[in-house]
Write an enzyme that holds these catalytic residues in place. Structure first.
Site, PDB file in Angstrom:
ATOM      1  N   GLU A 102       0.607  -1.476  -0.106  1.00  0.00           N
ATOM      2  CA  GLU A 102       0.127   0.298   0.193  1.00  0.00           C
ATOM      3  C   GLU A 102       0.789   1.225  -0.533  1.00  0.00           C
ATOM      4  O   GLU A 102       2.132   1.245   0.851  1.00  0.00           O
ATOM      5  CB  GLU A 102      -0.633  -0.269   1.231  1.00  0.00           C
ATOM      6  CG  GLU A 102      -2.717  -0.385   1.043  1.00  0.00           C
ATOM      7  CD  GLU A 102      -3.502   0.234   0.771  1.00  0.00           C
ATOM      8  OE1 GLU A 102      -3.305   1.400   0.081  1.00  0.00           O
ATOM      9  OE2 GLU A 102      -4.501   0.276   1.050  1.00  0.00           O
ATOM     10  N   ASP A 103       0.271   2.435  -0.573  1.00  0.00           N
ATOM     11  CA  ASP A 103       0.944   3.348  -0.155  1.00  0.00           C
ATOM     12  C   ASP A 103       0.796   4.330   0.743  1.00  0.00           C
ATOM     13  O   ASP A 103       2.071   4.371   1.753  1.00  0.00           O
ATOM     14  CB  ASP A 103       0.494   4.597  -1.912  1.00  0.00           C
ATOM     15  CG  ASP A 103      -0.693   4.072  -1.461  1.00  0.00           C
ATOM     16  OD1 ASP A 103      -1.635   4.175  -0.887  1.00  0.00           O
ATOM     17  OD2 ASP A 103      -1.226   5.656  -2.802  1.00  0.00           O
TER      18      ASP A 103
END
Length: 188
Positions: A102-103
């Site tokens: 995930e960012d």
């Protein structure tokens, strides 16, 4: 649009990110060397595309890579809270260990939805590797699956950030750093 002049300030520089990604990859590689079989790295599109590319090139284990698209932001600065999967995996993850990349983990709603979705697909475990973690905004407890671990790049203060894959209205993804976007850029 899309330049350093649109930033309040740079929060994490290109070199900060490169160093932290190397450290995360080393930690994950060490964990995977202890016998994880059938590992699939799943990037959450589109925000994690730069992060996963840099991360997996430094993983020293046999892995498979895929992407899933989950949407909850639209073109705003706050999650609408409703998560929908608009592009599913191509790889069969049944019985596999998944590292969800995930960012940013904000409220935890999107991540929790994705973990639940992967669990229904029969994964053996789910780890999460997030470039940024905003625990101050967490609304949902993130529950990993099996022997999964949570790997966090940086704890992020409660600002609207862009760059290194993260966007505002699809802009700024190409910046090599993470910056705090000036509020006038999104309150016009």
């Amino acid at each position: 649009m899309g330049s350093e002049s649109d930033m309040e300030r740079i929060l994490f520089s290109e070199s900060d990110i490169a160093k932290r990604v190397s450290d995360l990859a080393a930690e994950i590689s060490a964990d995977l060397s202890s016998g994880a079989d059938g590992v699939v790295f799943v990037g959450v599109a589109t925000g994690a595309f730069l992060f996963i590319a840099d991360l997996v090139r430094r993983i020293h284990a046999p892995i498979t890579i895929d992407f899933i698209r989950a949407e909850s932001y639209g073109s705003g600065t706050e999650s609408c809270g409703e998560v929908r999967i608009s592009c599913d995996l191509k790889v069969d993850v049944t019985g596999k260990h998944v590292v969800l990349v995930e960012d940013i983990v904000d409220t935890g709603k999107t991540l929790s939805h994705l973990i639940s979705y992967l669990k229904k697909k029969g994964v053996s475990s789910v780890s999460v590797c997030a470039l940024l973690d905003k625990p101050s905004r967490r609304k949902v407890e993130v529950k990993l699956v099996g022997s999964g671990k949570f790997y966090s790049g940086f704890e992020c203060p409660d600002y609207f950030v862009v760059g290194y894959g993260m966007d505002y209205a699809e802009l700024y993804r190409n910046l090599p750093y993470v910056g705090i976007l000036k509020s006038e850029m999104y309150t016009k």
